[in-house]
Motif scaffolding. Structure first.
Motif, PDB file in Angstrom:
ATOM      1  N   THR A 298       0.851  -1.189   0.000  1.00 55.93           N
ATOM      2  CA  THR A 298       0.000   0.000   0.000  1.00 55.93           C
ATOM      3  C   THR A 298       0.884   1.235   0.000  1.00 55.93           C
ATOM      4  OG1 THR A 298      -0.057   0.016   2.401  1.00 55.93           O
ATOM      5  CG2 THR A 298      -1.808  -1.174   1.296  1.00 55.93           C
TER       6      THR A 298
ATOM      7  N   GLN B 204      -1.963   5.223   2.760  1.00 54.10           N
ATOM      8  CA  GLN B 204      -2.882   4.160   3.127  1.00 54.10           C
ATOM      9  C   GLN B 204      -2.450   3.490   4.421  1.00 54.10           C
ATOM     10  OE1 GLN B 204      -2.635   2.047  -0.630  1.00 54.10           O
ATOM     11  NE2 GLN B 204      -4.779   2.470  -1.033  1.00 54.10           N
ATOM     12  N   CYS B 205      -1.137   3.277   4.567  1.00 43.22           N
ATOM     13  CA  CYS B 205      -0.637   2.648   5.784  1.00 43.22           C
ATOM     14  C   CYS B 205      -0.939   3.518   6.994  1.00 43.22           C
ATOM     15  CB  CYS B 205       0.870   2.416   5.679  1.00 43.22           C
ATOM     16  SG  CYS B 205       1.326   1.123   4.510  1.00 43.22           S
TER      17      CYS B 205
ATOM     18  N   HIS C 194      -4.629   3.403   7.699  1.00 43.40           N
ATOM     19  CA  HIS C 194      -5.013   2.137   8.316  1.00 43.40           C
ATOM     20  C   HIS C 194      -4.602   2.133   9.791  1.00 43.40           C
ATOM     21  CE1 HIS C 194      -5.375  -2.066   9.221  1.00 43.40           C
ATOM     22  NE2 HIS C 194      -4.061  -2.241   9.282  1.00 43.40           N
TER      23      HIS C 194
ATOM     24  N   LYS D 100      -6.927   4.175  11.824  1.00 42.54           N
ATOM     25  CA  LYS D 100      -8.203   3.495  12.073  1.00 42.54           C
ATOM     26  C   LYS D 100      -8.078   2.487  13.208  1.00 42.54           C
ATOM     27  CE  LYS D 100     -10.143   3.870   7.405  1.00 42.54           C
ATOM     28  NZ  LYS D 100     -10.549   3.110   6.192  1.00 42.54           N
TER      29      LYS D 100
ATOM     30  N   THR E 297     -14.193  -6.669   7.894  1.00 42.24           N
ATOM     31  CA  THR E 297     -13.418  -5.469   7.559  1.00 42.24           C
ATOM     32  C   THR E 297     -12.074  -5.470   8.268  1.00 42.24           C
ATOM     33  OG1 THR E 297     -15.444  -4.182   7.209  1.00 42.24           O
ATOM     34  CG2 THR E 297     -13.415  -2.953   7.625  1.00 42.24           C
TER      35      THR E 297
ATOM     36  N   SER F 170      -9.799  -8.171   6.776  1.00 41.82           N
ATOM     37  CA  SER F 170      -9.355  -7.773   5.435  1.00 41.82           C
ATOM     38  C   SER F 170      -8.265  -6.712   5.503  1.00 41.82           C
ATOM     39  CB  SER F 170     -10.544  -7.253   4.617  1.00 41.82           C
ATOM     40  OG  SER F 170     -11.506  -8.281   4.415  1.00 41.82           O
ATOM     41  N   ASN F 171      -8.285  -5.907   6.576  1.00 36.50           N
ATOM     42  CA  ASN F 171      -7.256  -4.878   6.784  1.00 36.50           C
ATOM     43  C   ASN F 171      -6.041  -5.410   7.542  1.00 36.50           C
ATOM     44  OD1 ASN F 171      -8.630  -2.815   5.460  1.00 36.50           O
ATOM     45  ND2 ASN F 171      -9.780  -2.248   7.296  1.00 36.50           N
ATOM     46  N   LYS F 172      -5.986  -6.754   7.688  1.00 42.01           N
ATOM     47  CA  LYS F 172      -4.859  -7.418   8.363  1.00 42.01           C
ATOM     48  C   LYS F 172      -4.700  -6.974   9.810  1.00 42.01           C
ATOM     49  CE  LYS F 172      -2.320  -8.026   4.008  1.00 42.01           C
ATOM     50  NZ  LYS F 172      -2.696  -9.453   3.879  1.00 42.01           N
ATOM     51  N   ALA F 173      -5.811  -6.781  10.483  1.00 47.82           N
ATOM     52  CA  ALA F 173      -5.774  -6.426  11.898  1.00 47.82           C
ATOM     53  C   ALA F 173      -5.239  -7.590  12.717  1.00 47.82           C
ATOM     54  CB  ALA F 173      -7.174  -6.048  12.383  1.00 47.82           C
TER      55      ALA F 173
END
Length: 316
Positions: A11, A15-16, A19, A22, A297, A300-303
């Protein structure tokens, strides 16, 4: 293959950062003032299932982990295909039939492509027009030979090829998030997960159940709990799509649990167990739709697993 249970791009800098921001928001908003998540974080880092369970039990007692083990009691009952259809499962009669969509698409593509290239190569002058088509045509035979000798290699290739389907990554997230969520609701500690194609899984189990599985001493109560978690991914797909693609690994896992249970159950009882587990798991997913979507979600965001748990509790 979309899932297996029990041992889940690059990314831009913006974006990083976005993320990361968030995830910080999730952490700040879902942990109530005075709630310490360090014990849970430490247990997850050590992949200690007992410690994870103890930490979540403590957080539940102080009112934070409200969804953890909120569905500890499950009880099997007779279930028909009609009930699954009423729940919203599409094509319930085909749920137990392993999908060959990805396999067939891969093999047809290999054969079709090599056949087309072989015809074109046949127009080359001289001996090239003979040898090149022959070599291209042998590719299909090599693929089939690899599948016979080393099925794992062929499956890895098929899994990678499956990424061409627009719905494939979303299916993986939906499928694995269902395993994660239902395991969490039932009270099985989650240690890690992956959504990477070919490596997708959710690792959730506790040491007590692990010993029962390996010793072949699963009783009916524990078998029912594990069956619901095993069928959760299949149920999540069945509620969303006309055809389920990732059921093969789920069905294999369930059969493994059945084989490790005592007393042994009949074929008819196994079929009913499968239908009931899909019904129960599907009902939990429908009743906790916002939690499932929030978890999809996050995954998908690799949390991290901790951030996924926070996403569940925040959505609750």
């Amino acid at each position: 293959m979309l899932a297996s249970m029990v041992s889940l791009s690059n990314t831009t800098a913006f974006q990083c950062c976005n993320h990361h921001h968030k995830l910080l928001q999730i952490r700040a908003s879902s942990a109530a003032p005075g709630v310490d998540l360090k014990n849970l974080e430490s247990a997850l880092a050590k992949k200690d299932s007992n410690a994870v369970k103890e930490a979540l039990d403590q957080l539940s007692e102080v009112g934070w982990a409200k969804r953890w083990s909120s569905q500890p009691y499950v009880s099997r009952r007779t279930t028909s295909l009609r009930v699954l259809t009423t729940l919203g499962i599409k094509n319930a009669e085909n749920l137990a039939i392993p999908s060959v969509r990805n396999d067939a698409a891969f093999l047809f593509t290999v054969v079709g492509t090599t056949g087309f290239l072989g015809v074109l190569a046949g127009q080359l002058p001289g001996d090239w027009g003979f040898f090149v088509p022959y070599l291209i045509g042998s590719i299909s035979l090599v693929v089939l030979a690899v599948g016979s000798i080393s099925p794992g290699l062929l499956q890895a290739a098929i899994s990678g090829f499956s990424a061409v389907f627009p719905d494939y990554q979303e299916r993986i997230a939906r499928h694995e998030a269902a395993h994660f969520l239902i395991g969490y609701l039932i009270g099985l500690p989650i240690l890690d997960y992956s959504l990477d194609i070919g490596k997708e899984h959710v690792n959730l189990i506790d040491e007590k159940l692990e010993k029962l599985i390996y010793s072949g001493q699963l009783d009916a109560k524990e078998l029912d709990r594990l069956a619901v978690v095993a069928m959760a991914g299949l149920a999540a797909e069945g509620l969303q799509y006309d055809k389920v693609v990732g059921q093969s690994a789920d069905l294999f896992t369930l059969q493994r649990f059945i084989n490790r249970s005592k007393p042994q159950i009949s074929k008819d009882q196994q079929q009913n167990l499968t239908r009931w587990a899909v019904l129960f798991g599907g009902s939990l997913i429908k009743n906790n739709k916002s939690l499932h979507e929030a978890l999809m979600t996050a995954m998908s965001n690799k949390a991290t697993v901790l951030e996924c748990i926070q996403a569940i509790e925040k959505a609750a």
